[in-house]
Write an enzyme that holds these catalytic residues in place. Structure first.
Site, PDB file in Angstrom:
ATOM      1  N   ASP A  35       0.490   4.189   1.743  1.00  0.00           N
ATOM      2  CA  ASP A  35       1.852   4.726   1.821  1.00  0.00           C
ATOM      3  C   ASP A  35       2.239   5.028   3.269  1.00  0.00           C
ATOM      4  O   ASP A  35       1.386   5.396   4.077  1.00  0.00           O
ATOM      5  CB  ASP A  35       1.943   5.997   0.962  1.00  0.00           C
ATOM      6  CG  ASP A  35       3.379   6.343   0.619  1.00  0.00           C
ATOM      7  OD1 ASP A  35       4.267   5.480   0.791  1.00  0.00           O
ATOM      8  OD2 ASP A  35       3.621   7.477   0.195  1.00  0.00           O
ATOM      9  N   HIS A  52       5.388  -3.376   6.657  1.00  0.00           N
ATOM     10  CA  HIS A  52       4.509  -3.772   5.541  1.00  0.00           C
ATOM     11  C   HIS A  52       3.457  -4.787   6.031  1.00  0.00           C
ATOM     12  O   HIS A  52       2.312  -4.762   5.600  1.00  0.00           O
ATOM     13  CB  HIS A  52       5.337  -4.388   4.403  1.00  0.00           C
ATOM     14  CG  HIS A  52       6.233  -3.387   3.713  1.00  0.00           C
ATOM     15  ND1 HIS A  52       5.785  -2.170   3.266  1.00  0.00           N
ATOM     16  CD2 HIS A  52       7.562  -3.428   3.392  1.00  0.00           C
ATOM     17  CE1 HIS A  52       6.784  -1.499   2.689  1.00  0.00           C
ATOM     18  NE2 HIS A  52       7.872  -2.244   2.769  1.00  0.00           N
ATOM     19  N   LEU A 149     -18.124  -8.218  -3.699  1.00  0.00           N
ATOM     20  CA  LEU A 149     -17.077  -7.196  -3.527  1.00  0.00           C
ATOM     21  C   LEU A 149     -15.876  -7.599  -4.365  1.00  0.00           C
ATOM     22  O   LEU A 149     -15.419  -8.744  -4.293  1.00  0.00           O
ATOM     23  CB  LEU A 149     -16.662  -7.095  -2.050  1.00  0.00           C
ATOM     24  CG  LEU A 149     -15.547  -6.086  -1.768  1.00  0.00           C
ATOM     25  CD1 LEU A 149     -16.101  -4.671  -1.665  1.00  0.00           C
ATOM     26  CD2 LEU A 149     -14.799  -6.392  -0.485  1.00  0.00           C
TER      27      LEU A 149
HETATM   28  C1  FPP Z   1       4.261   1.897   0.703  1.00  0.00           C
HETATM   29  O1  FPP Z   1       4.929   2.304   1.889  1.00  0.00           O
HETATM   30  C2  FPP Z   1       3.866   0.475   0.773  1.00  0.00           C
HETATM   31  C3  FPP Z   1       4.353  -0.507  -0.038  1.00  0.00           C
HETATM   32  C4  FPP Z   1       5.361  -0.265  -1.078  1.00  0.00           C
HETATM   33  C5  FPP Z   1       3.908  -1.914   0.115  1.00  0.00           C
HETATM   34  C6  FPP Z   1       2.485  -2.069   0.552  1.00  0.00           C
HETATM   35  C7  FPP Z   1       2.212  -3.504   0.747  1.00  0.00           C
HETATM   36  C8  FPP Z   1       1.454  -4.010   1.739  1.00  0.00           C
HETATM   37  C9  FPP Z   1       0.727  -3.190   2.740  1.00  0.00           C
HETATM   38  C10 FPP Z   1       1.301  -5.482   1.808  1.00  0.00           C
HETATM   39  C11 FPP Z   1       0.278  -5.885   0.796  1.00  0.00           C
HETATM   40  C12 FPP Z   1       0.373  -7.305   0.487  1.00  0.00           C
HETATM   41  C13 FPP Z   1      -0.553  -7.947  -0.251  1.00  0.00           C
HETATM   42  C14 FPP Z   1      -0.372  -9.366  -0.535  1.00  0.00           C
HETATM   43  C15 FPP Z   1      -1.779  -7.290  -0.752  1.00  0.00           C
HETATM   44  P1  FPP Z   1       6.461   2.693   1.726  1.00  0.00           P
HETATM   45  O2  FPP Z   1       7.268   1.423   1.714  1.00  0.00           O
HETATM   46  O3  FPP Z   1       6.627   3.572   0.522  1.00  0.00           O
HETATM   47  O4  FPP Z   1       6.768   3.486   3.050  1.00  0.00           O
HETATM   48  P2  FPP Z   1       7.419   4.960   3.155  1.00  0.00           P
HETATM   49  O5  FPP Z   1       6.593   5.844   2.271  1.00  0.00           O
HETATM   50  O6  FPP Z   1       7.298   5.301   4.601  1.00  0.00           O
HETATM   51  O7  FPP Z   1       8.834   4.828   2.695  1.00  0.00           O
HETATM   52 MG    MG Z   2       6.314   5.606   0.176  1.00  0.00          MG
END
Ligand code: FPP
Ligand code: MG
Length: 300
Positions: A35, A52, A149
């Site tokens: 997050d 992301h 893994l």
């Molecule tokens: C949460 O941060 C993150 C996500 C909703 C997406 C996480 C995805 C990735 C790291 C890419 C993964 C890809 C694959 C193919 C495994 P947020 O968007 O809620 O950020 P915030 O809390 O600051 O609003």
């Molecule tokens: Mg978030």
């Protein structure tokens, strides 16, 4: 960026890793709630999707740390069903990132096979665009023989949906094969996406949010929960290490609890002939049907 990074440890990190492995208990299964990507993006004045993408790079580092520490299973929350409510631009951006990463995974299957890494996408994949379903299915099939893994990527996932799907599985497949007395907590557990996984020992959520957000709610009843203020794209080896130390400190009381609690179904299935022939047949059908779906998607 590859799924497992070529992370270069400093000497201090190497020493810390060696000490940790030699002296303490390493969790078998670690789950990450990644997050804070958008807050990171805002703080760096970069696009959300770049945030992301940096998050994915950190996932690849985490996988490397887990592999080197001796963790056997990693589950990561990459896309919640709730995330469909975000803007079209962000959802499409996340899907494009996933397309790129799963396509990359298919190119580097040899490397994953060398590490013995098996990828499983847990979630309601039929909610995804068809081309992404196909990529996800191919990725799962191409690594299905690996067992060193396990990486479970929760994509189009929420716990409530997982439990709803499990009930549907029982009703759809079990109506002819099962009797009313076969329906139990354990049977429902066997119908979850995590059917072949032990429950996580440690859950690590970043960005200061102390919620589970509908993530593995069935599976986390005896896990150590670790929350850190760091934003996911800024996670370092030292944050990872701090989470393992917190696990080593807190695991005792959970071990006691697990000992007295009923055995998890994945242990039962391996250690006893607990299930009746009828239930065993039903469970085999679930595995067969799930695999058939992947083969059909990958072939299309
Ligand atoms: C949460 O941060 C993150 C996500 C909703 C997406 C996480 C995805 C990735 C790291 C890419 C993964 C890809 C694959 C193919 C495994 P947020 O968007 O809620 O950020 P915030 O809390 O600051 O609003
Ligand atoms: Mg978030």
């Amino acid at each position: 960026m590859s799924w497992v990074s070529d992370y270069k440890y400093t000497w201090a990190e190497q020493l810390a890793m060696r000490t940790l492995r030699a002296c303490g208990h390493i969790p078998n299964h670690v789950a990450f709630v990644m997050d804070g990507n958008r807050r990171f993006a805002r703080s760096q004045q970069i696009d959300k999707i770049e945030g992301h993408s940096r998050g994915f790079e950190k996932l690849a580092d985490c996988l490397r740390w887990c592999l080197d520490a001796g963790v056997r299973e990693v589950t990561t929350f990459a896309f919640s069903i709730e995330n469909f409510k975000r803007s079209n631009e962000e959802v499409e951006g996340l899907f494009n990132l996933a397309r790129e990463k799963f396509a990359r995974l298919l190119e580097e299957t040899t490397r994953l096979n060398e590490h013995g890494i098996r990828i499983r996408v847990i979630g309601n994949i039929e909610l995804l665009p068809l081309d992404l379903q196909k990529l996800v299915a191919s990725a799962m099939l191409s690594t299905e023989r690996n067992d060193k893994l396990f990486l479970n990527v929760a994509f189009a996932y929420t716990s409530r949906d997982e439990i709803t799907q499990a009930v549907e599985t029982v009703l759809r497949h079990g109506s002819q094969d099962l009797a009313a007395e076969d329906i139990s907590e354990r049977l429902l557990e066997e119908c979850l996406y995590t059917r072949h996984s032990p429950p996580p020992d440690l859950v690590f959520r970043t960005s200061g949010e102390t919620r589970l957000s509908d993530f593995m709610m069935w599976q986390l009843s005896t896990s150590v929960l670790y929350f850190s203020n760091v934003l996911w794209p800024q996670i370092t080896f030292w944050h990872f290490l701090a989470s393992l130390l917190a696990y080593q400190r807190d695991r005792w009381q959970l071990e006691d609890f697990r000992r007295t609690e009923r055995m998890h179904s994945y242990q039962l299935a391996k250690t006893s002939d607990f299930y009746s022939e009828r239930v065993q047949k039903f469970l085999a059908t679930i595995d067969e049907d799930r695999r058939k779906l992947l083969v059909r998607l990958a072939a299309n």
